[in-house]
Enzyme design. Structure first.
Site, PDB file in Angstrom:
ATOM      1  N   ARG A  42      43.534  33.416  50.289  1.00  0.00           N
ATOM      2  CA  ARG A  42      42.823  32.337  49.617  1.00  0.00           C
ATOM      3  C   ARG A  42      41.846  31.672  50.591  1.00  0.00           C
ATOM      4  NH1 ARG A  42      48.368  31.866  48.435  1.00  0.00           N
ATOM      5  NH2 ARG A  42      48.891  32.201  46.223  1.00  0.00           N
ATOM      6  N   LYS A  52      50.669  28.722  49.839  1.00  0.00           N
ATOM      7  CA  LYS A  52      51.125  27.640  48.974  1.00  0.00           C
ATOM      8  C   LYS A  52      52.594  27.336  49.248  1.00  0.00           C
ATOM      9  CE  LYS A  52      47.967  28.189  45.063  1.00  0.00           C
ATOM     10  NZ  LYS A  52      47.867  28.403  43.596  1.00  0.00           N
ATOM     11  N   HIS A  99      37.442  33.434  45.701  1.00  0.00           N
ATOM     12  CA  HIS A  99      38.574  33.886  44.896  1.00  0.00           C
ATOM     13  C   HIS A  99      38.242  35.207  44.213  1.00  0.00           C
ATOM     14  CE1 HIS A  99      42.563  32.457  43.965  1.00  0.00           C
ATOM     15  NE2 HIS A  99      42.446  32.920  42.744  1.00  0.00           N
ATOM     16  N   ARG A 125      39.209  37.808  46.502  1.00  0.00           N
ATOM     17  CA  ARG A 125      40.668  37.977  46.438  1.00  0.00           C
ATOM     18  C   ARG A 125      41.036  38.896  45.277  1.00  0.00           C
ATOM     19  NH1 ARG A 125      45.635  35.504  47.736  1.00  0.00           N
ATOM     20  NH2 ARG A 125      46.950  34.858  45.999  1.00  0.00           N
ATOM     21  N   HIS A 149      51.957  35.740  46.131  1.00  0.00           N
ATOM     22  CA  HIS A 149      52.337  35.237  44.814  1.00  0.00           C
ATOM     23  C   HIS A 149      53.840  34.994  44.772  1.00  0.00           C
ATOM     24  CE1 HIS A 149      48.623  37.162  42.708  1.00  0.00           C
ATOM     25  NE2 HIS A 149      48.365  35.966  43.187  1.00  0.00           N
ATOM     26  N   TYR A 182      46.576  42.060  37.452  1.00  0.00           N
ATOM     27  CA  TYR A 182      45.694  43.068  38.025  1.00  0.00           C
ATOM     28  C   TYR A 182      45.945  44.450  37.436  1.00  0.00           C
ATOM     29  CZ  TYR A 182      44.599  39.381  41.269  1.00  0.00           C
ATOM     30  OH  TYR A 182      44.197  38.195  41.800  1.00  0.00           O
TER      31      TYR A 182
END
Length: 299
Positions: free
Chosen positions: A150, A174, A245, A248, A271, A280
């Protein structure tokens, strides 16, 4: 309600250790819900009920909010009401009875492999004059595409987070979760050039250990990276106008098209849930169908 909101902000910041961006998003959603509840005559969090929460969500729908936005806000409310009950600020948890609209899973835009190559080649051509900013931009683009990290993760990197011997980068994602992401030789060469002199040329007394620096010598800002990516993509004829992004998404798509399994891509992207990575598979299936329709005589 204002006092409860202030307590909740401290909970999100200190106990859950969420990023400032996430905290602002949660507080904005909850503040809007509490304001709606006050207009309906509820002066205390204890008076919240599922009818009030549904009324607030219904209002969001009349305002034309996207299903993804409404789904996020419903989740924010459920987290808040669960916290309020757990801490004794409310007797019940009305959010547990609250449903949320299923968000549409749209296909994220991504570059084709040839477009990604043209992007990196165009950036390298611009850096032929040896300018520190140009060489920095090449290293940023190579690293974004190589790792799929990110933009916030990239801007937070320090020099010591890069292990050039093993060709991996240590990323703080995150939820303050750390992961190690590999990168390839082109990105390593670009990093070697950047660290070999151009970074020193931009560095000032307060630069610290930041890997990538802005034109004034401080840690590079996310907005600067976004602007740079948009500008460099404009050099590629026909390429979609993506931000960091989008790179990404591009990295994830190309990994899956190249044979990587979904679980590996999940780990690389950081994730928390495999369901997030599964979007995806729709991208690659969509491209498969397009290729089939174009190539098969009886498609």
């Amino acid at each position: 309600m204002a006092a409860v909101l202030a307590d909740y902000e401290r909970h999100l910041t200190s106990e859950r250790d969420l990023t400032p961006h996430t905290v602002r998003a949660y507080l904005g959603d909850i503040a809007g819900m509490l304001e709606h509840a006050a207009l309906l005559g509820h002066g205390d969090v204890r008076g919240l009920d599922v009818a009030t929460l549904r009324s607030w969500l219904a209002k969001q729908q009349t305002l034309g909010k996207a299903r993804t936005t409404m789904s996020r806000r419903a989740t924010a409310v459920r987290v808040f009401t669960a916290w309020a009950q757990r801490t004794g600020r409310a007797e019940t948890d009305p959010g547990a009875l609250l449903g949320s609209p299923k968000a549409h899973r749209t296909l994220p835009p991504a570059l084709r492999v040839d477009e990604a190559r043209k992007l990196l080649a165009a950036a390298a051509t611009r850096a032929d004059d040896g300018s520190p900013v140009g060489l920095r931009d090449v290293a940023i683009l190579e690293l974004l595409y190589a790792t799929g990290i990110r933009v916030g993760e990239l801007c937070g990197l320090d020099v010591d987070d890069v292990d050039r011997e093993r060709r991996v980068v240590r990323v703080l994602g995150k939820g303050r979760k750390e992961r190690t992401v590999p990168y390839g030789q082109p990105a390593d060469r670009a990093l070697a050039v950047w660290l070999g002199g151009p970074r020193t040329a931009l560095a000032v007394h307060g630069s610290g250990a930041a890997l990538f620096l802005g034109v004034r010598g401080g840690r590079i800002d996310q907005r600067a990276v976004r602007s740079m990516v948009h500008a460099r993509l404009a050099d590629v004829p026909g390429a979609p106008d993506l931000g960091p992004h989008g790179l990404r998404h591009t990295a994830a798509t190309h990994l899956l098209e190249g044979g990587a399994d979904l679980r590996t891509v999940q780990e690389l992207l950081g994730h928390a849930s495999l369901a997030t990575t599964q979007i995806y598979t729709h991208v690659t299936t969509d491209r498969l169908r397009a290729a089939y329709r174009q190539a098969h005589p009886r498609a």
